[in-house]
Enzyme design. Structure first.
Site, short mmCIF file in Angstrom:
data_model
loop_
_atom_site.label_atom_id
_atom_site.label_comp_id
_atom_site.label_asym_id
_atom_site.label_seq_id
_atom_site.Cartn_x
_atom_site.Cartn_y
_atom_site.Cartn_z
CG ASP A 35 -1.78 1.19 1.35
OD1 ASP A 35 -2.68 1.34 0.49
OD2 ASP A 35 -1.59 2.01 2.27
CD GLU A 88 -4.00 1.32 -4.18
OE1 GLU A 88 -5.15 0.91 -4.37
OE2 GLU A 88 -3.67 1.95 -3.16
#
Length: 603
Positions: free
Chosen positions: A230, A297
């Site tokens: 993340d 991501e």
């Protein structure tokens, strides 16, 4: 003597084949063509009826996920957290939050996933922690070795009128306001790129890097196959903490998007950290003969994505995860450019990767309309590389805007995309027996649910499964890709492989009928193809025959309705495949020799 030699030759050929296949199973690396099912754990299935989804709930539905055709499960947000930000404010990186179960239950789930021949990825949130994390509490108290585990700085100056400390630069957080939060106890500012309750770790401190590598080791030792990282671009900031430039006309605007994040994001040292993680993963892969992976991501420009993935001599992370939404303004050239960009940035060392929706951006039907959902999967699922789908997309679940009293600590208004999975038409759609779950179930659950669609031949669910099966064929797994844009709103792709049947996807992205003429496409196709999958609004049916039209003027060519798609396959199939599984040429030769020897001896 001849028979003896033949037998020996057969033996060595089969032995070579086994060794070849064994090496291939590791060298080819499973992740390069895997399919990932993303589960927002708290909303998937509640096993103990407390209103929250949990690990045992995922276990209960494991066969369902496998039956969809997925090979990997990405389990989101299960670490201990106060849930100020949906679990992305971690208070212990090595423990499961009691809401979801225990580490022992996670280990059991991992084993069950592996018993089914599947893989498991966990969330990895390395940029920041919760203010409730033990590291942060000790850092506030200046306890060694945690004193500089976070980015602490003195004020630039004090306001002469209020005597309040003033941050040392102009950085604006993702959530508006300064990135710097004053801590009275330590008498310094700490950096938070996101919420004030999410202080940033200091990756210029070698001890922090080693501590986070220990976290990776902890979960790898438990048996996970990899991670989804993340907010990777935020790991390291400019060493001098210089002011960010303002975008033209945005000076002084209190918005993250008002600045060019030249000094607060994507610093060169970030790629050193991810390289260290890759080396650690490769070390585990070499020792276990099974690749361990990291997807990440990022919504940054292509050049940054490519740096996160590295190259053949400096490998970083394995694949990129970012949702692709076919909104109403995206035409065929837009899709073509996006696919070509993704292929380019991943070509040096990683695998191309295609995601549809996710927990922050919603599902494809939320942005592009429900009619474009299945055509999107026709494109995404049949591209080369990794594919990820967010839970509920297989039945076209939709967002649910929530009342203020239902949002449950939701700073981003993202919980509308995280409502409970819709299993059937019973109360709360079979997610829980508790009267009020942690989030409300979408009221459309009575018509949009797994049970109902399982019994409908041409439902989203069953078409989804058909595409997943097609994805496992040699043509999709190993074939080449060709793309074509016959008109501004008609997108066509072909997957092809020597000795295998070609596969063609045709999607009308526009709002008018489009003629299916492939005259401008340099495809070598049979005259007649079979419709493998048709979206319900296409005007065609699965199993119909379609004559491939190459007319210059489109005369007498079939037409495709707006916002719909078709998947076409050749009626013939390859003799070198059995049930879609390619047969190794060496095995074919060995078996042929065995049969010949048998006939020579007895006949």
């Amino acid at each position: 003597m001849n028979m003896y030699c033949s037998t020996c030759l057969i033996f060595w050929m089969i032995a070579a084949l086994c060794l070849s296949q064994k090496a291939q199973s590791y060298d080819n690396e499973w992740y390069k063509t895997t399919s990932i099912y993303q589960v927002y754990t708290r909303s998937f299935m509640d096993s103990n009826n407390d209103g929250n989804g949990d690990l045992k709930g995922i276990l209960e539905k494991l066969d369902y996920i496998q039956d969809l055709g997925f090979e990997t499960i990405f389990i989101e947000s299960i670490l201990k957290s106060p849930f100020i930000d949906g679990g992305y404010d971690v208070s212990d990186h090595e423990d499961v939050d009691p809401i979801f179960g225990t580490t022992k239950e996670l280990k059991n789930l991992i084993d069950e996933i592996h018993d089914r021949g599947m893989k498991i990825l966990l969330d990895f949130v390395p940029n920041h922690t919760s203010v409730e994390h033990e590291w942060f509490k000790r850092s506030v108290n200046r306890e060694a070795p945690y004193t500089d585990f976070y980015v602490w700085e003195n004020p630039r100056k004090y306001d002469p009128e209020t005597n309040q400390p003033i941050p040392l630069n102009n950085w604006i957080s993702n959530e508006h306001g300064s990135m710097w939060k004053w801590n009275d106890k330590r008498n310094q500012f700490y950096l938070h790129q996101f919420l004030p309750e999410q202080p940033d770790l200091n990756y210029r401190n070698r001890a922090v890097r080693e501590a986070m590598k220990d976290v990776i080791r902890f979960w790898l030792d438990l048996g996970v196959d990899g991670f989804r990282v993340d907010a990777i671009g935020h790991l390291i900031e400019d060493a001098m903490l210089r002011d960010n430039p303002w975008k033209p006309g945005m000076f002084g605007v209190d918005s993250y998007h008002a600045q060019i994040h030249k000094y607060s994001k994507n610093q060169e040292e970030t790629y050193e950290v991810s390289h260290e993680w890759r080396l650690l993963l490769d070390e585990y892969g070499a020792s276990t003969k099974k690749s361990r992976v990291m997807g990440f991501e990022s919504f940054d420009p292509p050049e940054n994505i490519q740096k996160h993935m590295g190259n053949e001599t400096y490998k970083n992370l394995h694949f990129h995860l970012a949702p692709f939404i076919l909104d109403r303004n995206l035409n065929s050239s837009g899709i073509l450019n996006w696919i070509q960009t993704q292929l380019r940035v991943s070509s040096l060392s990683g695998a191309p990767s295609w995601s549809v929706g996710n927990h922050d951006w919603g599902r494809v039907g939320d942005k592009g309309g429900p009619e474009i959902s299945l055509p999107t999967f026709m494109i995404i699922f049949l591209l080369p590389g990794v594919v990820t789908s967010y839970y509920g997309e297989e039945i076209s679940m939709t967002e649910l805007p929530l009342r203020p009293d239902q949002k449950d600590k939701d700073p981003h208004d993202a919980n509308m995309y995280r409502t409970p999975m819709q299993w059937d038409d019973s109360p709360n759609s079979g997610f829980t027996k508790k009267r009020i779950p942690w989030l409300p179930v979408n009221p459309n659950y009575w018509s949009i649910n797994v049970k109902r669609q399982a019994g409908e031949k041409d439902s989203q669910l069953n078409n989804f499964k058909r595409l997943m099966k097609l994805r496992k064929t040699p043509t999709v797994k190993n074939g080449k890709l060709a793309m074509c844009t016959p008109t501004p709103w008609l997108f066509v792709l072909q997957r092809y492989l020597d000795g295998e049947a070609p596969i063609v996807v045709v999607v009308n992205l526009g709002t008018e009928m489009e003629v299916i003429s492939l005259n401008d496409c340099s495809f070598s196709l049979p005259r007649e193809m079979e419709i493998h999958t048709a979206s319900p609004n296409s005007g065609f049916k699965t199993g119909d025959k379609l004559v491939v039209c190459n007319a210059n003027d489109g005369t007498h060519c079939p037409e495709l309705r707006p916002r719909s798609g078709l998947v076409l396959t050749s009626i013939s199939s390859s003799a070198s495949s059995i049930a879609g599984i390619p047969v190794h040429p060496l095995l074919t030769a060995a078996l042929s020799l065995a049969v010949s020897s048998f006939l020579w001896k007895y006949y």
